[in-house]
Design an enzyme around this catalytic site. Sequence first.
Site, PDB file in Angstrom:
ATOM      1  CE  LYS A  87      -3.820  -2.381   2.199  1.00  0.00           C
ATOM      2  NZ  LYS A  87      -4.314  -2.940   3.456  1.00  0.00           N
ATOM      3  CD  GLN A 138      -3.413  -4.557   6.793  1.00  0.00           C
ATOM      4  OE1 GLN A 138      -3.341  -3.647   5.972  1.00  0.00           O
ATOM      5  NE2 GLN A 138      -4.105  -5.658   6.554  1.00  0.00           N
ATOM      6  CG  ASP A 193      -9.652   0.240   4.787  1.00  0.00           C
ATOM      7  OD1 ASP A 193      -9.516  -0.031   3.574  1.00  0.00           O
ATOM      8  OD2 ASP A 193      -8.905  -0.198   5.681  1.00  0.00           O
TER       9      ASP A 193
END
Length: 297
Positions: free
Chosen positions: A54, A98, A121
Amino acid sequence: MNTTILDGKKLAADMRADIASQVAQLKAEHGVTPGLGVILIGVDPASTSYVTAKEKACEEAGMYSQDLRVPANTTQEEALALVQGMNADPRIHGILVQLPLPKHIDESAVINAIAPEKDVDGFTPVNVGRMMIGQTCYLPCTPHGIIQMLLKAGVQTSGKHAVVVGRSNIVGKPVAHLLMRKAEGGNATVTVCHTGTRDLAAFTREADILVVAAGRPDTVTGGMIKPGAVVIDVGVNRIPDATKKCGFRLAGDVDFESAKEVASLITPVPGGVGPMTITMLLYNTLESARRACKGDG
Ligand code: NAP
């Protein structure tokens, strides 16, 4: 069967080039560089490799990336403080925590602490709620990436029967929602299967579009697929393999070899859905920076 293998890497590269030029334009016109903040707690190898990919993608797109990697014994209060610090940082337009988090940390408390306008997200209850009622929001990256793949491959979803295997909050439920919503890439009739489903194959064989997100290799094999169906394999499973330098190979949730004999279009693993997920994260971060420029971030 004349099967198309949908190249997620190529689709993602094309989209990322377009995002990079929009990032350059935003910098030139507004002096703003879209920024992604990433919080990684612990050293889980799969999580570490996702986070590294990422960050690399962010840099390649010309975005600012702030990477906080902290040890597994980080407390919940410390984790919340990291999120709050990024909420308050004007260089950061998108925050990614994460998952999974170490067991002693309440995952939903940490996710809920992300400011909704930086929730690129799309995991906070505010974003999920907005998505469900059709309001402006950040669509969750993997489901959004799947819809983009279908659109770019010219797959007609309207009026089709889509079957989703899996009902997780990050993949199964949101992709089912996006496939059924009254919008481009949606308007399908959707069935959702899970471990309580009796006779999974009876459902998967009815699918014109089959999305498999079960987290288990070979959940779907060729004999469970309707001839000519479109198959999207979301699974990422690490299979021990002594012939590989890293000691494993990646496999999806679909048995690719038998499935490709039956499907009209199928995504490979790796190189299918995965690259699109990261791309949609960049897309949402750019969108967040744009909204901040307009003062509605
Ligand atoms: P998850 O939270 O473990 O959920 C799996 C879902 O599949 C659950 O709803 C489970 O049912 C269902 N399921 C499991 N085995 C099944 C079976 N035999 N028959 C029917 N349903 C079954 O997993 P997830 O987070 O959604 O992820 C799914 C997979 O996608 C994983 O391999 C993950 O690594 C991968 N993934 C990939 C990306 C990407 O970018 N490529 C992104 C996210 C996830 P129950 O609810 O009844 O337990």
